[in-house]
Each structure stands twice: as structure tokens, then as C-alpha cells.
Design an enzyme around this catalytic site. Sequence first.
Site, PDB file in Angstrom:
ATOM      1  N   ALA A 260       0.776  -1.237   0.000  1.00 12.88           N
ATOM      2  CA  ALA A 260       0.000   0.000   0.000  1.00 12.88           C
ATOM      3  C   ALA A 260       0.809   1.290   0.000  1.00 12.88           C
ATOM      4  CB  ALA A 260      -0.931   0.022   1.211  1.00 12.88           C
ATOM      5  N   GLY A 263       0.656   5.256   0.225  1.00 15.58           N
ATOM      6  CA  GLY A 263      -0.668   5.526   0.776  1.00 15.58           C
ATOM      7  C   GLY A 263      -1.606   6.298  -0.127  1.00 15.58           C
ATOM      8  N   CYS A 381       1.442  -0.542 -12.447  1.00 17.90           N
ATOM      9  CA  CYS A 381       1.795   0.606 -13.279  1.00 17.90           C
ATOM     10  C   CYS A 381       2.712   0.126 -14.409  1.00 17.90           C
ATOM     11  CB  CYS A 381       2.449   1.717 -12.464  1.00 17.90           C
ATOM     12  SG  CYS A 381       3.894   1.202 -11.503  1.00 17.90           S
TER      13      CYS A 381
END
EC number: 2.1.1.176
Length: 448
Positions: A260, A263, A381
Site C-alpha cells: 500500500a 498511501g 503501473c
Amino acid sequence: MKNARELAIEILIDSQQGSYSNLALNKYLTQDIPAIDRAFVTELVYGVLKYRMKLDYIISQFSKIELSKMSWPVLNTLRIGIYQLMFLDKVPVFAAVNESVNLAKKMENPGAARFVNAVLRNIVRNKNVITYPDPVRHPQEFLSIYYSFPKWMVERWIKLYGFDFTRDLCEAFNQKPRVCIRINTLKTNKEKLKSTLESEGVKVIPGVMFEEAFYIEDIPQLKQLKSFHDGLFQPQDESSMIAARALGVRSGDMVLDVAAAPGGKTTHIAQIMANKGSITAWDIHPHRVELIKETCRRLGTTIVDAQVRDSRLKDKDMHNKFDKVLVDAPCSGLGVIRRKPDIKWSKKPEDISVLTTEQQRILEVCSQYVKLNGILVYSTCSIEPEENQQIVEAFLENNGNFVYDDMRPYLPEKLAMELKEPYGWIQLYPNIHKVDGFFVARLKRVGK
């Protein structure tokens, strides 16, 4: 105090020794350096990283000394000199040459200065007649050198997408990306933030896809703005916002976000949930978990429990626990080259196969934490099929209790119209969508 060009050379040398250019820039560009110099240093560093192969190709045409025999200060002095001559119209020719000569003299010796002077002046006289490989007879060599990409990368993309698409893709990756921010609707709204930013001297334009997105022009140091410290926005590309949107969270949900840090997606999920419910956010590195916590504090997100966890390791206590799980997997990053040109030179073909093994493992493990009828979103990505569609297809073949779920209701209309059956995944490209390269798939658990 060192001038901008000297700082740029030191940062480039740091990056050649293994430092990430963005971290090196932060290290060298301290507050006492004027904003105009910081901008110029950044332009030189990213420009040289972006066009390194092309710059070296030009040097090799005008130098009798091989690149491998040049010292790093001399080689990088030539690179930034040529970058100014070839790409920066606002820098006078005499300034680009003279400043490079002075740098060579200061960082090396008078002999190096004479060499740099001779090479650069020769290029000035002949830059309009520099020849490149023929794009018809040698398409891979042409794209690799002219657009400055490793040959293996270009060959890979031509095989996947064809010559024309690859040329457009390389050109798009070399474009300077616009700075995008996400409006933090927990603290403000679109109109208020626009007014606040304008009062801070920042010009904004609306996002292309999402209402909560702004693009910033006349870029300031974002982290120096009061509005940033007040948590009114978060830097985040629009393509990255799709992952949280595709998750389809609602207030009160129990959500798991693995890998994560720092954030951005975690706090976007919390924002969509109106800060009601619970989000468990994992990262394997303690210092990156602290980044999640800091981002949450700044943005006013109170429903996130950030933990140091390895998402590759099974945890039976987590089985069937979460309504929604986001797996934003570690990936090659080949979709964000325009923001991180270092990636072109740091990645190797074999890296992708190593990453796919890790991606498969994380997706397989974390899928077990999804409740019946819950949602699992997988994103990267990257623009590489092995890291994206092929990972998801292999997962679905081995897990009959998951199926693609229609993503169209969660996407902007323009993107939703692009989707084809089974409507469960989307791939974004910078040359088509004008955002970072990004992949998102939405899956639903339909059985035990």
C-alpha cells in the site's frame, strides 16, 4: 555555492552509482537554492536521463575518445552540454558551450576542458546533419537511438504493438508529464481547493477523467504549499485513481490494501468511503509503513490500520475477512517511465519474469482473504501483458471461484466505452490516454 550545471552533474553521477534520481534531487536541492536553479537542475537531470542513449550516440560521432574511456564528470558534462544544445532553445549556444568548458576545467583539468570545447563546438557546427539509423531498414535501432530506449525494450514493444504504436509510445514516454493532484474531499471540495491554490499562486485546470483531479501548471514545490501540509490534496496520477474507483467501495466496508505504501490509493479508498469503515494497509518495509501513516495523518484519514506485513505469506486468520481487496502489485514500472526515466536503464528483460512469479504469488495468497461475493482488484503501473492480463488469466484458470466483474459502472464514460467483453479489465497507455501506463482488473468471488 555550486552552480546549477555542477549540481546536475553530481546528481547524475549519484544516479549512475545506484541512487534514484528523485532521491538525489531531494538530497542536493536544498531550500537555500533559488527556485529557478532548482527547476534548471531538474530539467538537466531528467533530460539527460531521458535522452542518455541519444546523447551518447551524438558524442560518439564527434569524439575520437570512446565513451568507456571518459571519466564520469567529463561524460556527464558533455551530456548536459549537448542536451542544452539539442533540446533547450532558451539556453544560448555560447552559454551551453562556455559553461560546460568551465565545468570540465573545474571538475577535471585544462586538457578535459579543451576536449569538451572541441566536441561541443563541432556539434554546434554540424548538429543539423547528424544522421540516425534508417527507420525502414533498421526500425529497432532507429527507435532505440532516436528516442533513447534500450534496444530490448523497443524490440519487445514492436513485437507486441507494431512499429507505429511503439514510436508513439516512446515519444509519449519522453514528454514531460503534467503534475496531477487528487482533491481530498474529506477536507475540501473542488471549488474551494481551486480558490485556495490560486491564492497560493498556483494555476490549476480540471482533470481529464475524474472530478476529484486537478492538473497543476507553473509547477511550484508542492510540498512547500500550506494547502499540501493542510492535507487538502494528494499528488496522484489519474490512471492510479482508477484502482480505488474500480474497487467500488462503500462506507462501512472492510478493505485490505496490500503493498500500500506510500498511501495514495489507500487514502483515496478512505475518501470514497467517506472515512467510514475500516482499511487494513500492508507493506513489507517498516519505513514505507511510516509513509502510509504520515499520508493518512496529513489527509485526515482515521480508518486505516497500517501494518508491516509480507503479502506473499499466507495468514489463515485473514481468510474470508474482507469485502474488498486491492492488490497493487510490485511491477516493472514500465508504465511510468515519463515520471521515472531511470527505469529505462535500471530494468532488464529478466526482471519481468522474476516479477511475474511474485505477482502470481501475491494475487493467489490475497485472493483467499476476499469474502464470498466480495471484490478483488489487481493493478500495476506496467504496460507489459505478462504482468497484467496474463497474470489475471492464469489466476482465473486456477481459481474457478473468481470471475471477471463488470468494471464499466466505476469508470469515466470515455474509458467505459473502450472496454470489451468480459468488461473486467482495462489497460491505459500514455500515448493514447495521456496519463501514466496502468492496468486494472476487477474480479468477483462467486464460490468457496
